[in-house]
Design a protein around this motif. Sequence first.
Motif, PDB file in Angstrom:
ATOM      1  N   ALA B  78       0.743  -1.178  -0.080  1.00 17.74           N
ATOM      2  CA  ALA B  78      -0.219  -0.050   0.077  1.00 17.74           C
ATOM      3  C   ALA B  78       0.909   1.249  -0.136  1.00 17.74           C
ATOM      4  O   ALA B  78       0.601   2.138  -0.761  1.00 17.74           O
ATOM      5  CB  ALA B  78      -0.936   0.131   1.316  1.00 17.74           C
ATOM      6  N   VAL B  79       1.824   1.365   0.899  1.00 19.37           N
ATOM      7  CA  VAL B  79       2.874   2.488   0.724  1.00 19.37           C
ATOM      8  C   VAL B  79       3.524   2.537  -0.381  1.00 19.37           C
ATOM      9  O   VAL B  79       3.516   3.864  -0.983  1.00 19.37           O
ATOM     10  CB  VAL B  79       4.093   2.195   1.980  1.00 19.37           C
ATOM     11  CG1 VAL B  79       5.038   3.153   1.786  1.00 19.37           C
ATOM     12  CG2 VAL B  79       3.171   2.386   3.333  1.00 19.37           C
ATOM     13  N   ALA B  80       3.937   1.612  -1.217  1.00 25.48           N
ATOM     14  CA  ALA B  80       4.543   1.550  -2.441  1.00 25.48           C
ATOM     15  C   ALA B  80       3.573   2.383  -3.401  1.00 25.48           C
ATOM     16  O   ALA B  80       3.731   3.308  -4.174  1.00 25.48           O
ATOM     17  CB  ALA B  80       4.961   0.260  -2.993  1.00 25.48           C
ATOM     18  N   GLU B  84       3.783   6.026  -5.393  1.00 24.02           N
ATOM     19  CA  GLU B  84       3.582   6.204  -6.740  1.00 24.02           C
ATOM     20  C   GLU B  84       2.291   7.262  -7.270  1.00 24.02           C
ATOM     21  O   GLU B  84       2.703   8.059  -7.831  1.00 24.02           O
ATOM     22  CB  GLU B  84       3.066   4.791  -7.486  1.00 24.02           C
ATOM     23  CG  GLU B  84       3.358   4.893  -8.966  1.00 24.02           C
ATOM     24  CD  GLU B  84       4.500   4.557  -9.390  1.00 24.02           C
ATOM     25  OE1 GLU B  84       5.319   3.804  -8.679  1.00 24.02           O
ATOM     26  OE2 GLU B  84       4.893   4.951 -10.605  1.00 24.02           O
ATOM     27  N   LEU B  85       1.434   7.230  -6.449  1.00 19.89           N
ATOM     28  CA  LEU B  85       0.379   8.236  -6.429  1.00 19.89           C
ATOM     29  C   LEU B  85       0.816   9.710  -5.954  1.00 19.89           C
ATOM     30  O   LEU B  85       0.400  10.613  -6.863  1.00 19.89           O
ATOM     31  CB  LEU B  85      -0.766   7.999  -5.609  1.00 19.89           C
ATOM     32  CG  LEU B  85      -1.842   6.931  -5.855  1.00 19.89           C
ATOM     33  CD1 LEU B  85      -2.905   6.300  -4.950  1.00 19.89           C
ATOM     34  CD2 LEU B  85      -2.332   7.210  -7.359  1.00 19.89           C
ATOM     35  N   ALA B  86       1.471   9.652  -4.913  1.00 21.47           N
ATOM     36  CA  ALA B  86       2.296  10.961  -4.496  1.00 21.47           C
ATOM     37  C   ALA B  86       3.058  11.617  -5.636  1.00 21.47           C
ATOM     38  O   ALA B  86       3.147  12.854  -5.850  1.00 21.47           O
ATOM     39  CB  ALA B  86       2.904  10.802  -3.249  1.00 21.47           C
ATOM     40  N   GLY B  87       3.689  10.746  -6.274  1.00 18.31           N
ATOM     41  CA  GLY B  87       4.944  11.337  -7.419  1.00 18.31           C
ATOM     42  C   GLY B  87       4.064  11.854  -8.538  1.00 18.31           C
ATOM     43  O   GLY B  87       4.704  12.129  -9.528  1.00 18.31           O
ATOM     44  N   LEU B  88       2.944  11.727  -8.705  1.00 15.99           N
ATOM     45  CA  LEU B  88       1.999  12.215  -9.907  1.00 15.99           C
ATOM     46  C   LEU B  88       2.063  13.654  -9.994  1.00 15.99           C
ATOM     47  O   LEU B  88       1.727  14.266  -8.953  1.00 15.99           O
ATOM     48  CB  LEU B  88       0.649  11.560  -9.753  1.00 15.99           C
ATOM     49  CG  LEU B  88      -0.022  10.940 -11.037  1.00 15.99           C
ATOM     50  CD1 LEU B  88       1.188   9.897 -11.266  1.00 15.99           C
ATOM     51  CD2 LEU B  88      -1.080  10.121 -10.379  1.00 15.99           C
ATOM     52  N   ALA B 104      -1.463   4.823 -12.173  1.00 14.85           N
ATOM     53  CA  ALA B 104      -0.177   4.774 -10.796  1.00 14.85           C
ATOM     54  C   ALA B 104      -0.513   3.540 -10.197  1.00 14.85           C
ATOM     55  O   ALA B 104       0.392   3.061  -9.571  1.00 14.85           O
ATOM     56  CB  ALA B 104      -0.269   6.277 -10.270  1.00 14.85           C
ATOM     57  N   VAL B 105      -1.924   3.467  -9.851  1.00 19.40           N
ATOM     58  CA  VAL B 105      -2.045   2.393  -9.028  1.00 19.40           C
ATOM     59  C   VAL B 105      -1.491   1.096  -9.590  1.00 19.40           C
ATOM     60  O   VAL B 105      -0.905   0.274  -9.004  1.00 19.40           O
ATOM     61  CB  VAL B 105      -3.516   2.352  -8.588  1.00 19.40           C
ATOM     62  CG1 VAL B 105      -3.915   0.924  -7.711  1.00 19.40           C
ATOM     63  CG2 VAL B 105      -4.001   3.407  -7.855  1.00 19.40           C
ATOM     64  N   GLY B 106      -1.835   1.034 -10.764  1.00 19.05           N
ATOM     65  CA  GLY B 106      -1.302  -0.298 -11.613  1.00 19.05           C
ATOM     66  C   GLY B 106       0.049  -0.265 -11.388  1.00 19.05           C
ATOM     67  O   GLY B 106       0.680  -1.717 -11.314  1.00 19.05           O
ATOM     68  N   THR B 107       0.788   0.684 -11.747  1.00 22.07           N
ATOM     69  CA  THR B 107       2.316   0.735 -12.123  1.00 22.07           C
ATOM     70  C   THR B 107       3.002   0.416 -10.743  1.00 22.07           C
ATOM     71  O   THR B 107       3.779  -0.252 -10.487  1.00 22.07           O
ATOM     72  CB  THR B 107       2.934   1.858 -12.787  1.00 22.07           C
ATOM     73  OG1 THR B 107       2.540   2.818 -11.952  1.00 22.07           O
ATOM     74  CG2 THR B 107       2.365   1.953 -14.127  1.00 22.07           C
ATOM     75  N   GLY B 108       2.350   1.166  -9.702  1.00 23.13           N
ATOM     76  CA  GLY B 108       2.705   0.894  -8.354  1.00 23.13           C
ATOM     77  C   GLY B 108       2.877  -0.551  -7.998  1.00 23.13           C
ATOM     78  O   GLY B 108       3.725  -1.091  -7.389  1.00 23.13           O
TER      79      GLY B 108
END
Lengths: 214, 214
Positions: B78-80, B84-88, B104-108
Amino acid sequence: MRGSETGASKRVTYRHGDLRRALLDAGTELARGGGPEAVVLREATRRAGVAPSAAYRHFADRRALLDAVCSAAQSALAVAIEAELAGLPCKEDPAGRARARLRAVGTGYLRFAGAEPGLFRTAFSASDNLRSAASPARAGGGGLTPFQLLTATLDELVEAGVLPRERRPNAEFLAWSAVHGLAMLLIDGPLRGLDKTQAQHVGQRLLDMVEQGL
Amino acid sequence: MRGSETGASKRVTYRHGDLRRALLDAGTELARGGGPEAVVLREATRRAGVAPSAAYRHFADRRALLDAVCSAAQSALAVAIEAELAGLPCKEDPAGRARARLRAVGTGYLRFAGAEPGLFRTAFSASDNLRSAASPARAGGGGLTPFQLLTATLDELVEAGVLPRERRPNAEFLAWSAVHGLAMLLIDGPLRGLDKTQAQHVGQRLLDMVEQGL
DNA sequence: GTGTGATCGTGAACACCGTACACATAAGCG
DNA sequence: CGCTTATGTGTACGGTGTTCACGATCACAC
């Protein structure tokens, strides 16, 4: 000949006929009931009526036995998919036929996973794996692998003009991922316990998604 | 009295401070290296410098320890994803933003699976599972589950008008299946060994498929 | 037939694992 | 201080994978 079996109780056997096969069958039965971690060497030998160390005449170690069982499970999956394909009504229209075949591969896959979760899980627990599932030559006698059935179906889709040629590369990975993922989530993942009708519904929608998004 | 140990080497401890945490950490490290089957109770106690039976003061059995590790692994996933979401980059357009977030969820998810295959596999090996992954309340302190991050993103898609409302039901299962399936095939399935760039490419195409076919 | 070597299963070990139990130690509290 | 309670120790049991020396049996040469 071993006609000298005087029916007593525990004659030492020493000639089993085909112990390798017996162990493989016992292992497969164990896998059916509890997945790959349930195929326990000692239990397999017990069921074959033989000492634990006897297994080592036919398999290098537990892992080798498991690999053999895994290969058998893959064959069973392939057979299930082929059965699903065989049950298809013959259509004239090649496009519709190719689409129906792709769907049949998917539903066969999902049906097998639901009907034989233990075998399904063991089918994907080989130590080599890439070779055994995706390569042309499979160990078990003769048939096609599930993966090969999928690629063949995708080729049909391309020939029928349903799937554009430029989208063909890697398409087997995409379709496979979607169906395999759902199967995993349903049988031992977080979606385990979904009632059967709902699972089937989700399966159909997933296949819609694949068909449309491919 | 064993105070008579002349300071040599092995003072008996008897007060560990937080053995539960130490065991959990050791177990997580084991899982990182070899997946769920590598979290071995005795080895965890060994690393914590404690007798095997001491673990039973904090965990009912091996399965309970594994469940705790599993929960921790889910948190890590979840953190990962959140990272990824935060880096958007922030976008104005809500539709584009929602789409980017789903991606982003998928790539994370896929990135974590590739970077921490052991933890990823253990994250989906809980004995309860449906509850722990999909239910609102997770054990580990406070954060959202990966599943909840996905559903939230899908809701955004609906609100932004990208995803028609009638296709919303079960959409999380479809998206999840596709991504999860690819992750599984890549890390311990038949696609293991694909080189990283190609895997990434397939991942992007899979997300295209999901976006389009959803 | 009758040795003779290769094949195949046995039996007893070893190390490791999960688990259970009685006991020892420490900490908290009256 | 002495009591209770929490926590770690030691020992033991049964199960597992694996090894190895041994013994039974087959297959084939003579």
